[in-house]
Design a protein around this motif. Structure first.
Motif, PDB file in Angstrom:
ATOM      1  N   PRO A 110      11.561   1.128 -11.852  1.00 36.07           N
ATOM      2  CA  PRO A 110      12.601   2.150 -11.870  1.00 36.07           C
ATOM      3  C   PRO A 110      12.402   3.166 -10.762  1.00 36.07           C
ATOM      4  CG  PRO A 110      10.970   2.585 -13.554  1.00 36.07           C
ATOM      5  CD  PRO A 110      10.623   1.265 -12.979  1.00 36.07           C
ATOM      6  N   VAL A 111      13.518   3.828 -10.399  1.00 34.70           N
ATOM      7  CA  VAL A 111      13.447   4.877  -9.399  1.00 34.70           C
ATOM      8  C   VAL A 111      12.530   5.972  -9.894  1.00 34.70           C
ATOM      9  CG1 VAL A 111      14.770   6.616  -8.147  1.00 34.70           C
ATOM     10  CG2 VAL A 111      15.770   4.360  -8.566  1.00 34.70           C
ATOM     11  N   GLY A 112      11.657   6.446  -8.993  1.00 32.50           N
ATOM     12  CA  GLY A 112      10.728   7.498  -9.375  1.00 32.50           C
ATOM     13  C   GLY A 112       9.476   6.979 -10.025  1.00 32.50           C
ATOM     14  N   ALA A 113       9.262   5.635 -10.005  1.00 33.60           N
ATOM     15  CA  ALA A 113       8.057   5.065 -10.605  1.00 33.60           C
ATOM     16  C   ALA A 113       6.845   5.429  -9.764  1.00 33.60           C
ATOM     17  CB  ALA A 113       8.204   3.549 -10.700  1.00 33.60           C
ATOM     18  N   ALA A 114       5.650   5.087 -10.250  1.00 34.52           N
ATOM     19  CA  ALA A 114       4.404   5.410  -9.557  1.00 34.52           C
ATOM     20  C   ALA A 114       4.398   4.809  -8.163  1.00 34.52           C
ATOM     21  CB  ALA A 114       3.230   4.870 -10.363  1.00 34.52           C
ATOM     22  N   PRO A 115       3.694   5.450  -7.189  1.00 35.19           N
ATOM     23  CA  PRO A 115       3.736   4.983  -5.802  1.00 35.19           C
ATOM     24  C   PRO A 115       3.327   3.530  -5.635  1.00 35.19           C
ATOM     25  CG  PRO A 115       2.708   7.142  -5.955  1.00 35.19           C
ATOM     26  CD  PRO A 115       2.910   6.669  -7.349  1.00 35.19           C
ATOM     27  N   TRP A 116       2.422   3.029  -6.454  1.00 33.18           N
ATOM     28  CA  TRP A 116       1.933   1.674  -6.222  1.00 33.18           C
ATOM     29  C   TRP A 116       2.988   0.613  -6.509  1.00 33.18           C
ATOM     30  CZ3 TRP A 116       1.189  -2.641  -9.307  1.00 33.18           C
ATOM     31  CH2 TRP A 116       1.507  -2.483 -10.672  1.00 33.18           C
ATOM     32  N   THR A 117       4.051   0.971  -7.232  1.00 36.77           N
ATOM     33  CA  THR A 117       5.055  -0.035  -7.596  1.00 36.77           C
ATOM     34  C   THR A 117       5.849  -0.516  -6.391  1.00 36.77           C
ATOM     35  OG1 THR A 117       6.659   1.694  -8.106  1.00 36.77           O
ATOM     36  CG2 THR A 117       5.303   0.865  -9.919  1.00 36.77           C
ATOM     37  N   ALA A 118       5.802   0.204  -5.258  1.00 33.12           N
ATOM     38  CA  ALA A 118       6.484  -0.261  -4.055  1.00 33.12           C
ATOM     39  C   ALA A 118       5.885  -1.570  -3.567  1.00 33.12           C
ATOM     40  CB  ALA A 118       6.396   0.789  -2.959  1.00 33.12           C
ATOM     41  N   ALA A 119       4.634  -1.847  -3.918  1.00 33.26           N
ATOM     42  CA  ALA A 119       3.961  -3.078  -3.494  1.00 33.26           C
ATOM     43  C   ALA A 119       3.911  -4.102  -4.618  1.00 33.26           C
ATOM     44  CB  ALA A 119       2.535  -2.756  -3.033  1.00 33.26           C
ATOM     45  N   TRP A 120       4.623  -3.847  -5.704  1.00 33.88           N
ATOM     46  CA  TRP A 120       4.527  -4.690  -6.886  1.00 33.88           C
ATOM     47  C   TRP A 120       4.873  -6.146  -6.588  1.00 33.88           C
ATOM     48  CZ3 TRP A 120       7.660  -3.565 -11.996  1.00 33.88           C
ATOM     49  CH2 TRP A 120       6.993  -4.166 -13.069  1.00 33.88           C
ATOM     50  N   GLU A 121       5.924  -6.357  -5.743  1.00 33.95           N
ATOM     51  CA  GLU A 121       6.357  -7.732  -5.500  1.00 33.95           C
ATOM     52  C   GLU A 121       5.283  -8.564  -4.830  1.00 33.95           C
ATOM     53  OE1 GLU A 121       8.115  -5.173  -2.148  1.00 33.95           O
ATOM     54  OE2 GLU A 121       7.690  -5.032  -4.285  1.00 33.95           O
ATOM     55  N   PRO A 128      -3.794   4.978   1.052  1.00 32.75           N
ATOM     56  CA  PRO A 128      -5.049   5.562   0.570  1.00 32.75           C
ATOM     57  C   PRO A 128      -4.775   6.714  -0.389  1.00 32.75           C
ATOM     58  CG  PRO A 128      -5.162   5.186   2.929  1.00 32.75           C
ATOM     59  CD  PRO A 128      -3.748   4.902   2.530  1.00 32.75           C
ATOM     60  N   GLY A 129      -5.537   6.734  -1.468  1.00 35.35           N
ATOM     61  CA  GLY A 129      -5.358   7.779  -2.469  1.00 35.35           C
ATOM     62  C   GLY A 129      -4.404   7.420  -3.587  1.00 35.35           C
ATOM     63  N   THR A 130      -3.740   6.237  -3.479  1.00 32.88           N
ATOM     64  CA  THR A 130      -2.830   5.814  -4.537  1.00 32.88           C
ATOM     65  C   THR A 130      -3.630   5.387  -5.760  1.00 32.88           C
ATOM     66  OG1 THR A 130      -1.179   5.047  -2.938  1.00 32.88           O
ATOM     67  CG2 THR A 130      -1.022   4.175  -5.181  1.00 32.88           C
ATOM     68  N   LEU A 138     -10.852  -0.633  -2.605  1.00 36.13           N
ATOM     69  CA  LEU A 138     -10.585   0.271  -3.721  1.00 36.13           C
ATOM     70  C   LEU A 138     -11.828   1.104  -4.007  1.00 36.13           C
ATOM     71  CD1 LEU A 138      -8.853  -2.238  -6.209  1.00 36.13           C
ATOM     72  CD2 LEU A 138      -7.767  -0.865  -4.395  1.00 36.13           C
ATOM     73  N   ARG A 139     -11.632   2.188  -4.739  1.00 35.37           N
ATOM     74  CA  ARG A 139     -12.769   2.971  -5.239  1.00 35.37           C
ATOM     75  C   ARG A 139     -12.512   3.261  -6.709  1.00 35.37           C
ATOM     76  NH1 ARG A 139     -11.358   8.378  -5.563  1.00 35.37           N
ATOM     77  NH2 ARG A 139      -9.539   9.007  -4.332  1.00 35.37           N
ATOM     78  N   GLY A 144      -8.933   2.975  -1.611  1.00 35.35           N
ATOM     79  CA  GLY A 144      -9.916   3.662  -0.784  1.00 35.35           C
ATOM     80  C   GLY A 144      -9.354   4.073   0.573  1.00 35.35           C
ATOM     81  N   GLY A 145     -10.138   4.831   1.298  1.00 37.51           N
ATOM     82  CA  GLY A 145      -9.696   5.321   2.598  1.00 37.51           C
ATOM     83  C   GLY A 145     -10.319   4.592   3.772  1.00 37.51           C
ATOM     84  N   ALA A 146     -11.033   3.487   3.510  1.00 36.11           N
ATOM     85  CA  ALA A 146     -11.744   2.803   4.600  1.00 36.11           C
ATOM     86  C   ALA A 146     -10.833   1.899   5.419  1.00 36.11           C
ATOM     87  CB  ALA A 146     -12.899   1.971   4.031  1.00 36.11           C
ATOM     88  N   VAL A 147      -9.694   1.487   4.853  1.00 37.07           N
ATOM     89  CA  VAL A 147      -8.843   0.508   5.522  1.00 37.07           C
ATOM     90  C   VAL A 147      -7.774   1.203   6.341  1.00 37.07           C
ATOM     91  CG1 VAL A 147      -7.263  -1.426   5.189  1.00 37.07           C
ATOM     92  CG2 VAL A 147      -9.239  -1.158   3.699  1.00 37.07           C
ATOM     93  N   ARG A 148      -7.619   0.766   7.575  1.00 37.89           N
ATOM     94  CA  ARG A 148      -6.541   1.272   8.415  1.00 37.89           C
ATOM     95  C   ARG A 148      -5.395   0.281   8.361  1.00 37.89           C
ATOM     96  NH1 ARG A 148      -7.985   2.873  14.425  1.00 37.89           N
ATOM     97  NH2 ARG A 148      -9.024   4.509  13.220  1.00 37.89           N
ATOM     98  N   ALA A 149      -4.205   0.772   8.049  1.00 38.19           N
ATOM     99  CA  ALA A 149      -3.044  -0.105   7.948  1.00 38.19           C
ATOM    100  C   ALA A 149      -2.761  -0.741   9.303  1.00 38.19           C
ATOM    101  CB  ALA A 149      -1.826   0.675   7.470  1.00 38.19           C
ATOM    102  N   VAL A 150      -2.420  -2.038   9.268  1.00 39.31           N
ATOM    103  CA  VAL A 150      -2.163  -2.792  10.485  1.00 39.31           C
ATOM    104  C   VAL A 150      -0.713  -3.243  10.480  1.00 39.31           C
ATOM    105  CG1 VAL A 150      -2.771  -4.826  11.832  1.00 39.31           C
ATOM    106  CG2 VAL A 150      -4.541  -3.575  10.587  1.00 39.31           C
ATOM    107  N   GLY A 151       0.002  -2.908  11.546  1.00 42.56           N
ATOM    108  CA  GLY A 151       1.387  -3.333  11.665  1.00 42.56           C
ATOM    109  C   GLY A 151       1.479  -4.750  12.211  1.00 42.56           C
TER     110      GLY A 151
END
Length: 493
Positions: free
Chosen positions: A16-27, A59-61, A93-94, A104-111
């Motif tokens: 649903p709209v407004g769900a927790a940030p991690w749900t954007a990656a649910w699929e 990071p931080g999600t 993760l942590r 976790g904050g160790a991973v840098r996102a790669v495009g």
């Protein structure tokens, strides 16, 4: 997030709209629920890693508890717990006791990775860019037979780390081939197997740089690749002009360089062969400065009107480094070539080759050796020469028909010609633009460093094009100019 928003009989409902940030990656996690049980845990871990790497889980999600995620995905809680523990151990993760699991904050996102080469434009109907043979002529049956023979006869111990100079069998076969076909001075100890002319140039560049050589002369016009290859070894290049006989001697002498790259058998892109006088003068310069002439024999095998001009190296093997490959004769994708260097450079070049890649693949070397030994290479060259001569003649005839007054040069050898069109077809940039709009890819001599001239001067590769495509491509260029109106020359009084 809880399991109240899921359907246990099928995939989870959309978040649903407004769900927790991690749900954007649910699929990204959904495939885990549909995979076979044995692969389900590995699939879940892979999907979570990808979500973190791509930045879809920032990071931080905070992630849902193992119980909640297991319920939403319809998998066992143990699979989720194991995935969380594995990715926590890897740093993705942590986990804080009593506070849940976080990205976790160790991973840098790669495009997305950038492409090495721009995609071929849509709508291309003819591509006259020089430098490629007809890959459809590759001798698949003979190559496959050689491959089977090599696998049957190659001893097990030969599959270990190879001699960085190359497989002795191949070096012997190449030495005999080059002496017979190109007139070089060669023995197996002088031949070094390389991954094409590009690696040969890089190896020589590293050795010259280590010796303190500040710069290398290159032909102008010439191959743009030479400059970039030497630059990768830390050496600058000095463009040197040509005249009708080859590399102009006075500018070479005034340049102060002690090494120069040449294409004397069939200069690229002008198509001239160095005269006998210029060859003698060039070697005289090298001896006077204790210099090095690097001979790029990129297409010396292809000469149509008489026997191929012999290699410059045969006149003075202690002042000339000679290199060639199968990129124009067989296929560039094979990445196989040879380098013959003066005796004073052999040990340094071989050591550079060893530290660069530990030598070329043994199977590929043994395959080419067998292909040469059994005469298959000679037969293939004869077949290619017949095909390429026919295509050259088709191109020359088409230019005469559609561009009256065009002067065509460099036709005696190689895989390309130079066509100088009358002034009325200029200016050159307008001509190239109209050709491109008509679906024809073509380069002018200015692309290779030649000084701009009046009219239009084209470098046309033809070996990779069937005759019908050559005729159509020339006609398309002519129609494009005619439709827009070529600049008219004033009529005579």
């Amino acid at each position: 997030m809880t399991s109240s928003g899921t359907n246990r009989g099928g995939p989870p409902n959309p978040a649903p709209v407004g769900a927790a940030p991690w749900t954007a990656a649910w699929e990204l996690l959904l495939p885990a629920a549909a995979t076979p049980p044995r692969a389900r845990g590995r699939t879940l871990q892979t999907a979570l890693r990808e979500a973190v790497r791509s930045g879809r889980l920032a990071p931080g999600t905070r992630l849902p508890s193992s119980r909640e995620l297991a319920g939403d995905l319809g998998v066992s809680r143990g699979l989720v717990t194991e995935a969380y523990e594995q990715l926590t151990a890897e740093g993705y993760l942590r986990s804080d006791r009593g506070a849940g699991t976080w990205v976790g904050g160790a991973v840098r996102a790669v495009g997305p990775l950038a492409r090495d080469r721009a995609p071929r434009p849509a709508g291309v109907r003819a591509d006259f860019v020089a430098g490629t043979p007809d890959l459809a002529l590759f001798p698949r049956a003979a190559w496959a037979a050689a491959h089977r023979g090599v696998l049957a006869e190659l001893p097990h111990h030969a599959l270990g780390y190879p001699d960085p100079r190359g497989l002795p069998r191949l070096r012997t076969a190449l030495a005999e081939l080059l002496v017979r076909r190109r007139g070089v001075v060669a023995d197996a100890e002088r031949v070094i197997v390389v991954s094409g002319v590009a690696q040969a140039m890089a190896l020589l560049g590293f050795v010259l740089h280590a010796r303190g050589t500040p710069g290398v002369g290159v032909e102008n016009p010439g191959s743009p690749e030479h400059g970039s290859l030497f630059a990768s070894a830390g050496i600058g290049t000095v463009p040197l002009p040509l005249d009708d006989e080859g590399l102009a001697l006075a500018p070479l002498q005034a340049s102060g360089v002690h090494a120069v790259v040449t294409t004397p058998a069939h200069q690229f892109p002008t198509g001239i062969a160095y005269s006998a006088r210029r060859r003698t003068e060039l070697l005289g310069w090298a001896r006077s400065v204790d210099g090095l002439v690097i001979e790029d024999d990129y297409d010396g095998e292809f000469r149509y009107d008489r026997a191929p001009v012999g290699a410059l190296q045969g006149l003075d093997p202690e002042q000339v480094a000679y290199t060639g490959s199968v990129s124009k004769s067989l296929a560039p994708g094979l990445r196989l070539g040879w380098l013959l260097v003066p005796a004073s450079l052999v040990e340094e070049v071989v050591e550079r080759k060893r530290t660069m890649d530990l030598g070329n693949p043994v199977l590929d070397q043994a395959l080419l050796a067998r292909f040469v030994e059994r005469g298959d290479y000679d037969r293939h060259l004869r077949r290619c020469r017949r095909a390429y001569r026919e295509r050259r003649d088709v191109l020359v005839a088409a230019l005469e028909e559609h561009f009256p007054g065009a002067r065509v040069s460099g036709i005696a050898a190689g895989l390309h010609v130079v066509a100088a069109l009358p002034d009325r077809y200029g200016p050159e940039d307008r001509f190239l633009g109209r050709a491109a709009a008509a679906g024809v890819v073509v380069r002018s001599s200015a692309h290779y460093g030649e000084t701009a001239v009046d009219g239009v001067r084209l470098v046309l590769g033809y070996a990779h094009l069937p005759p019908a495509r050559i005729r159509d491509g020339v006609r398309l260029m002519a129609d494009a100019v005619r439709d827009h109106g070529a600049r008219r020359e004033p009529s005579a009084p």
